[in-house]
Write an enzyme that holds these catalytic residues in place. Structure first.
Site, mmCIF file in Angstrom:
data_model
loop_
_atom_site.group_PDB
_atom_site.id
_atom_site.type_symbol
_atom_site.label_atom_id
_atom_site.label_comp_id
_atom_site.label_asym_id
_atom_site.label_seq_id
_atom_site.Cartn_x
_atom_site.Cartn_y
_atom_site.Cartn_z
ATOM 1 N N ASP A 18 0.830 -1.201 0.000
ATOM 2 C CA ASP A 18 0.000 0.000 0.000
ATOM 3 C C ASP A 18 0.866 1.255 0.000
ATOM 4 O O ASP A 18 1.969 1.247 0.540
ATOM 5 C CB ASP A 18 -0.897 -0.020 1.255
ATOM 6 C CG ASP A 18 -2.010 1.017 1.186
ATOM 7 O OD1 ASP A 18 -2.285 1.527 0.074
ATOM 8 O OD2 ASP A 18 -2.586 1.335 2.233
ATOM 9 N N ASN A 66 -10.516 -2.581 -6.153
ATOM 10 C CA ASN A 66 -9.709 -1.736 -7.052
ATOM 11 C C ASN A 66 -10.364 -1.501 -8.417
ATOM 12 O O ASN A 66 -10.008 -0.563 -9.129
ATOM 13 C CB ASN A 66 -8.303 -2.324 -7.263
ATOM 14 C CG ASN A 66 -7.382 -2.148 -6.068
ATOM 15 O OD1 ASN A 66 -6.420 -2.893 -5.893
ATOM 16 N ND2 ASN A 66 -7.666 -1.163 -5.220
HETATM 17 C C1 FPP Z 1 -1.615 0.439 -3.376
HETATM 18 O O1 FPP Z 1 -1.317 1.748 -3.681
HETATM 19 C C2 FPP Z 1 -1.216 -0.506 -4.381
HETATM 20 C C3 FPP Z 1 -2.022 -1.145 -5.283
HETATM 21 C C4 FPP Z 1 -3.266 -0.622 -5.836
HETATM 22 C C5 FPP Z 1 -1.661 -2.482 -5.730
HETATM 23 C C6 FPP Z 1 -0.212 -2.778 -5.882
HETATM 24 C C7 FPP Z 1 0.281 -2.566 -7.249
HETATM 25 C C8 FPP Z 1 1.589 -2.484 -7.579
HETATM 26 C C9 FPP Z 1 2.677 -2.644 -6.581
HETATM 27 C C10 FPP Z 1 1.988 -2.173 -8.977
HETATM 28 C C11 FPP Z 1 2.186 -3.291 -9.936
HETATM 29 C C12 FPP Z 1 2.025 -4.697 -9.460
HETATM 30 C C13 FPP Z 1 2.727 -5.761 -9.952
HETATM 31 C C14 FPP Z 1 2.470 -7.116 -9.428
HETATM 32 C C15 FPP Z 1 3.773 -5.610 -10.966
HETATM 33 P P1 FPP Z 1 -2.468 2.835 -3.558
HETATM 34 O O2 FPP Z 1 -2.710 3.360 -4.913
HETATM 35 O O3 FPP Z 1 -3.660 2.247 -2.871
HETATM 36 O O4 FPP Z 1 -1.775 3.862 -2.616
HETATM 37 P P2 FPP Z 1 -2.475 4.994 -1.768
HETATM 38 O O5 FPP Z 1 -3.270 4.296 -0.700
HETATM 39 O O6 FPP Z 1 -1.315 5.757 -1.224
HETATM 40 O O7 FPP Z 1 -3.327 5.800 -2.705
#
Ligand code: FPP
Length: 239
Positions: A18, A66
């Site tokens: 996250d 998501n």
């Molecule tokens: C949370 O960040 C992350 C995700 C939505 C999922 C994880 C995705 C990746 C690490 C990128 C690519 C994945 C792979 C397997 C190559 P957020 O957007 O929720 O962060 P925030 O809470 O700060 O907005």
């Protein structure tokens, strides 16, 4: 500084990645740039896990929730996933890493499904580490799917209600055949489970760090593993 004890490593590490969005915001960048940097962290953590001998690594890459994000962000995440799979195949083959997915992956775009299937097929005989990507994954949905599976087996007279045990439920989940996570890590400081592996984390040790996922590296991971090794796991029994 104490070292990681290789004999007391968690067998299964699960991570709620996250903070990509916040990382980007703090730097005045677009959220997608945060995800891109997050994908670099995924590469590092997969490689490091394999190097130190973690047997199962499960990453929460895309939740059922998501899908509610703007279409452009969803598309960017799918593209990053496609790229990751294409670029990492060689590394997975050379290092004995098998790829698995959990979640309602039928909802993913066709190209992503094809690349995933190709990677799963090509890595299916690798046995040093299993990398499981939770994609279009929700813990409640997983339990619901397990219930539906069990009910249909009862309706088809394949099993009876007396056969419903914890073991049968575990074996009816997407994670069937996998051990439960020993250690659950969450980055970016939120004290939430966010619908991840609800059944499986009953006895997992939880490690939460304020570090945002794009900044999570080997050192922080080592810190989490050392912290895990200091815990006294009693599984509800008396100490
Ligand atoms: C949370 O960040 C992350 C995700 C939505 C999922 C994880 C995705 C990746 C690490 C990128 C690519 C994945 C792979 C397997 C190559 P957020 O957007 O929720 O962060 P925030 O809470 O700060 O907005």
């Amino acid at each position: 500084m104490t070292q990681i004890n290789s004999k007391q490593l968690p067998e299964h590490v699960a991570i709620i990645m996250d903070g990509n969005g916040r990382w980007a915001k703090r730097k005045g960048l677009n959220r997608i740039r945060g995800h891109r940097k997050g994908a670099d962290t995924v590469r590092k953590i997969v490689t490091f896990s394999r190097e130190i001998g973690i047997r199962w690594l499960t990453l929460y890459a895309f939740s059922e929730e998501n899908w509610k994000r703007p279409a452009l962000e969803v598309q960017a995440l799918m593209k990053l996933l496609n790229l990751f799979l294409k670029n990492e195949l060689k590394e997975m083959q050379e290092n004995g890493i098998q790829l698995k997915t959990i979640g309602r992956t039928a909802r993913l775009p066709k190209t992503t499904r094809q690349i995933l299937q190709d990677t799963i097929d090509k890595t299916s005989s690798n046995s040093d580490m299993t990398l499981t990507l939770a994609l279009s994954y929700g813990g409640r949905q997983e339990i619901l799917d397990a219930i539906l599976k069990i009910v249909s087996q009862i309706e088809e007279n394949k099993i009876s209600t007396s056969d419903i045990t914890e073991k049968l439920v575990s074996n009816s989940l997407y994670t069937s055949g996998m051990p439960d996570p020993d250690l659950l890590i969450r980055t970016s400081g939120e004290y939430r489970i966010s619908n991840f592996l609800l059944w499986q984390i009953s006895y997992s040790e939880i490690y939460i760090t304020p570090t945002l996922w794009p900044d999570f590296g080997e050192n922080e991971y080592e810190k989490a593993l050392k912290d895990y090794q200091m815990r006294d796991r009693r599984f509800g029994a008396r100490g």
